[in-house]
Design a protein around this motif. Structure first.
Motif, mmCIF file in Angstrom:
data_model
loop_
_atom_site.group_PDB
_atom_site.id
_atom_site.type_symbol
_atom_site.label_atom_id
_atom_site.label_comp_id
_atom_site.label_asym_id
_atom_site.label_seq_id
_atom_site.Cartn_x
_atom_site.Cartn_y
_atom_site.Cartn_z
ATOM 1 N N THR A 1 0.135 -6.576 8.284
ATOM 2 C CA THR A 1 -0.807 -6.092 7.277
ATOM 3 C C THR A 1 0.008 -5.539 6.118
ATOM 4 O O THR A 1 0.804 -4.612 6.296
ATOM 5 C CB THR A 1 -1.693 -4.967 7.869
ATOM 6 O OG1 THR A 1 -2.343 -5.470 9.040
ATOM 7 C CG2 THR A 1 -2.712 -4.488 6.865
ATOM 8 N N ALA A 2 -0.179 -6.111 4.933
ATOM 9 C CA ALA A 2 0.593 -5.686 3.756
ATOM 10 C C ALA A 2 0.170 -4.282 3.324
ATOM 11 O O ALA A 2 -0.964 -3.867 3.520
ATOM 12 C CB ALA A 2 0.384 -6.676 2.624
ATOM 13 N N ILE A 3 1.132 -3.560 2.732
ATOM 14 C CA ILE A 3 0.862 -2.238 2.180
ATOM 15 C C ILE A 3 1.031 -2.373 0.665
ATOM 16 O O ILE A 3 2.077 -2.838 0.215
ATOM 17 C CB ILE A 3 1.887 -1.179 2.668
ATOM 18 C CG1 ILE A 3 2.080 -1.223 4.180
ATOM 19 C CG2 ILE A 3 1.484 0.208 2.227
ATOM 20 C CD1 ILE A 3 3.257 -0.389 4.652
ATOM 21 N N PRO A 4 0.039 -1.962 -0.110
ATOM 22 C CA PRO A 4 0.194 -2.070 -1.564
ATOM 23 C C PRO A 4 1.216 -1.075 -2.108
ATOM 24 O O PRO A 4 1.418 -0.006 -1.524
ATOM 25 C CB PRO A 4 -1.217 -1.754 -2.097
ATOM 26 C CG PRO A 4 -1.944 -1.102 -0.985
ATOM 27 C CD PRO A 4 -1.248 -1.444 0.296
ATOM 28 N N GLU A 5 1.846 -1.450 -3.209
ATOM 29 C CA GLU A 5 2.746 -0.572 -3.960
ATOM 30 C C GLU A 5 3.907 0.006 -3.160
ATOM 31 O O GLU A 5 4.200 1.196 -3.252
ATOM 32 C CB GLU A 5 1.944 0.567 -4.615
ATOM 33 C CG GLU A 5 0.946 0.062 -5.644
ATOM 34 C CD GLU A 5 0.174 1.186 -6.315
ATOM 35 O OE1 GLU A 5 0.766 2.249 -6.553
ATOM 36 O OE2 GLU A 5 -1.011 0.986 -6.570
ATOM 37 N N ASP B 1 9.503 -4.365 -2.105
ATOM 38 C CA ASP B 1 9.256 -5.712 -1.586
ATOM 39 C C ASP B 1 9.840 -5.943 -0.196
ATOM 40 O O ASP B 1 9.358 -6.774 0.548
ATOM 41 C CB ASP B 1 9.768 -6.778 -2.563
ATOM 42 C CG ASP B 1 11.253 -6.671 -2.839
ATOM 43 O OD1 ASP B 1 11.880 -5.634 -2.488
ATOM 44 O OD2 ASP B 1 11.809 -7.628 -3.413
ATOM 45 N N GLY C 1 5.126 -4.639 5.559
ATOM 46 C CA GLY C 1 3.818 -4.109 5.923
ATOM 47 C C GLY C 1 3.843 -3.439 7.277
ATOM 48 O O GLY C 1 4.866 -2.892 7.697
#
Length: 168
Positions: A47-51, A54, A58
């Motif tokens: 699950t990606a985490i915003p901000e 790079d 996640g």
């Protein structure tokens, strides 16, 4: 009773001394002290985490525990590469924070004694030099020994710890 526990801990430390989990990223082999390694797992849905940086890919859910994962290849400023069936996650414990390291391929557990480790050269300006504390030759392969505590920026570490604390 407490003395018996201390003895067991010392024995465990002794059997781990000089043992390194080695893995391949790009054309290079890296080693991380086995004392940091909890387990090795297959790639999981992330699950990606915003901000975030790079290299922080996640979060994964490992048996109900939420664990941040970082891509070692991206952290070392190498070209990102698509994950394959050889890609796996080394789950490590750094300063009481559990983190997953996404690596291209696990090599083996190697025994590398302190006498076999030489400091890395200061030539060139490779991004991963700041995470490498030593070099060791095993067979005909040179392994770069990494310090997992330097892999994650302190700001990121604080953010990840906060996320894990909020989950509990």
């Amino acid at each position: 009773m407490a003395e018996e526990l201390k003895e067991e801990e010392l024995l465990e430390e002794d059997t781990q001394k000089g043992k390194f989990m080695t893995f391949q990223t790009g054309k290079e082999y890296f080693g991380i002290s086995i004392s940091y390694v909890n387990e090795i797992i297959a790639m999981q849905p992330i699950t990606a985490i915003p901000e975030v940086d790079d290299y922080i890919k996640g979060l994964i859910n490992l048996r109900g525990k939420i664990i941040p994962v970082i891509d070692v290849r991206v952290r070392f400023k190498m070209e990102p590469k698509e994950y394959t069936d050889r890609t796996c996650i080394i789950v490590i414990d750094v300063k009481s924070t559990v983190i997953g390291l996404i690596v291209e391929k696990i090599a083996e557990v190697d025994t590398i004694m302190d006498d076999d480790v030489i400091p890395p050269p200061t030539l060139g300006h490779h991004e991963h030099n700041k995470y490498v504390y030593g070099l060791a030759r095993t067979g005909d392969t040179m392994k770069l020994l990494i310090d997992p505590e330097k892999l994650i920026k302190q700001d990121d570490m604080n953010m990840l710890e906060t996320m894990q604390d909020n989950e509990e």
